[in-house]
Design an enzyme around this catalytic site. Structure first.
Site, PDB file in Angstrom:
ATOM      1  N   ARG A  82      33.802  34.752  47.019  1.00 55.86           N
ATOM      2  CA  ARG A  82      33.410  33.823  45.953  1.00 55.86           C
ATOM      3  C   ARG A  82      33.753  34.403  44.581  1.00 55.86           C
ATOM      4  O   ARG A  82      34.181  33.678  43.680  1.00 55.86           O
ATOM      5  CB  ARG A  82      31.913  33.513  46.075  1.00 55.86           C
ATOM      6  CG  ARG A  82      31.465  32.357  45.216  1.00 55.86           C
ATOM      7  CD  ARG A  82      30.083  31.897  45.598  1.00 55.86           C
ATOM      8  NE  ARG A  82      29.076  32.913  45.330  1.00 55.86           N
ATOM      9  CZ  ARG A  82      27.803  32.820  45.696  1.00 55.86           C
ATOM     10  NH1 ARG A  82      27.359  31.760  46.355  1.00 55.86           N
ATOM     11  NH2 ARG A  82      26.943  33.772  45.419  1.00 55.86           N
ATOM     12  N   LYS A 184      30.754  31.127  39.872  1.00 54.12           N
ATOM     13  CA  LYS A 184      29.586  31.814  39.327  1.00 54.12           C
ATOM     14  C   LYS A 184      29.978  32.460  38.000  1.00 54.12           C
ATOM     15  O   LYS A 184      30.217  33.667  37.920  1.00 54.12           O
ATOM     16  CB  LYS A 184      29.083  32.843  40.340  1.00 54.12           C
ATOM     17  CG  LYS A 184      27.569  32.836  40.480  1.00 54.12           C
ATOM     18  CD  LYS A 184      27.101  33.604  41.683  1.00 54.12           C
ATOM     19  CE  LYS A 184      25.614  33.859  41.608  1.00 54.12           C
ATOM     20  NZ  LYS A 184      24.787  32.667  41.837  1.00 54.12           N
ATOM     21  N   GLU A 220      22.475  20.116  41.948  1.00 53.05           N
ATOM     22  CA  GLU A 220      21.676  21.288  42.299  1.00 53.05           C
ATOM     23  C   GLU A 220      20.759  21.621  41.134  1.00 53.05           C
ATOM     24  O   GLU A 220      20.628  20.823  40.203  1.00 53.05           O
ATOM     25  CB  GLU A 220      22.574  22.463  42.674  1.00 53.05           C
ATOM     26  CG  GLU A 220      23.539  22.917  41.581  1.00 53.05           C
ATOM     27  CD  GLU A 220      24.275  24.209  41.940  1.00 53.05           C
ATOM     28  OE1 GLU A 220      23.682  25.083  42.581  1.00 53.05           O
ATOM     29  OE2 GLU A 220      25.442  24.333  41.552  1.00 53.05           O
TER      30      GLU A 220
END
Ligand SMILES: *Cc1c(COP(=O)(O)O)cnc(C)c1O
Length: 341
Positions: A82, A184, A220
């Site tokens: 990620r 992220k 989210e």
């Protein structure tokens, strides 16, 4: 190895400086060999790309002591992958994934005295991150970068059990279509701070963000994905290109299907259907699952049948199974648990 004299079960969720951290620098088109260091301070140019244009990304994972007394971390290869994706989206050089995992292992090993004992509820939180370290004034990617990993012991996320929380539907957006919601990046968090401070002032624990384009679909929260349980016991998770692909959520989907025999659906979830779900939770590395008891949408309340006292029964089963796997009480799927030797 002697453990540090820390009151593990009363630890908060904050930064405590540990002994060692990992540093590697990217210069002249390549990453150097990387070293472990005692130095917890970063010295960079006043004009560093990260300070001017926020070119940075990060990861978060945990190490803990299993029932057998081994120190392990959970699926660090997925954090490596990620972070690779985050870096490329931000025009940063990817840090090699195998070296990422090796560096995590090294940081945990050299801070083993800070890994909380089994049963304390505490864990060692590991924070890999990367930032543009060389000067940038015209808007463009920097030429030099630093990759670091530090670790800090953190207390049980929920002291005295996981009480359901109340959240609100936010008027702010977290991520744009085709934006950076799926990586992220530090910048996603900078712009979420005003929304979360506002929610807290109003008495809510978290924000539910809807899709920015239509405001009809569930995305989210600021730092956790949603899971829902239907009245007939199916696990439903929102699918969107602008949510962060949570490793906890992907693990929950697998556990629900393969360990608990539940039906699992990853699909677009309309806010209109949320009132019909039986259980709701937020999932991420920090808390694993936080149960949601109530969602408030501009004065209109959705109260889940699972109530405000405890986790819903299906959520609890998933939580117990996943944390059982993490703590070594339940056999893990191949490759999920990395033993630190
Ligand atoms: C980190 C993060 C999560 C949780 O991901 P995990 O891999 O499960 O820790 C969820 N949403 C956002 C926005 C995040 O940054």
């Amino acid at each position: 190895m002697e453990k540090k004299n820390i009151d593990w079960s009363n630890l908060g969720f904050g930064y405590i400086k540990t002994d060692k951290r990992y540093v590697s620098n990217f210069k002249d088109g390549k990453w150097d060999d990387g070293v472990m260091t005692d130095d917890a301070n970063v010295v960079i140019s006043e004009c560093a790309g990260v300070l001017q244009y926020s070119q940075s990304c990060f990861e978060g994972l945990k190490a803990y002591t299993t029932e057998k007394g081994e120190i392990v971390c959970f699926r660090p290869d997925l954090n490596a992958a990620r972070m690779h994706d985050s870096a490329l989206r931000l025009e940063m050089p990817a840090f090699p994934e195998d070296r990422f995992v090796d560096a995590v292992v090294q940081v945990v090993k050299e801070n083993a005295a800070y890994v909380p004992p089994y049963g304390s509820g505490a864990t060692l939180y590991i924070r890999p991150y990367m930032f543009a370290s060389s000067p940038v004034i015209g808007v463009k990617p920097a030429e030099e970068y630093q990759f670091r990993i530090f670790a800090t012991p953190v207390g049980p996320y929920f002291k005295g059990g996981a009480k359901p929380i109340t959240i609100k539907v936010s008027d702010f957006d977290r991520a744009a279509p085709n934006g950076t919601g799926h990586i992220k990046a530090g910048l996603n968090y900078a712009m979420s701070l005003h929304a979360i401070v506002t929610a807290h002032e109003e008495g809510y624990a978290e924000n539910m963000y809807l899709d920015a384009a239509t405001r009809t679909k569930v995305e989210e929260t600021g730092g956790a994905n949603f899971i829902f349980i239907t009245k007939d016991g199916k696990l439903v998770t929102p699918k969107s290109d602008s949510i962060l692909p949570s490793i906890t959520r992907r693990s929950i989907e697998y556990v629900a299907k393969e360990y608990l025999g539940m039906e699992v659906e990853e699909r677009e979830v309309y806010f209109d259907e949320v009132k019909d779900f039986a259980e709701c939770g937020l999932c991420g590395t920090a808390a694993v699952i936080s149960p949601v008891g109530k969602i408030v949408d501009h004065g209109k309340e959705i109260a889940f049948p699972s109530g405000m006292e405890e986790m819903g029964p299906n959520t609890k089963k998933i939580y117990d199974t996943l944390t059982g796997i993490q703590m070594g009480r339940i056999e893990a799927p191949e490759g999920w648990v990395k033993v630190i030797k």
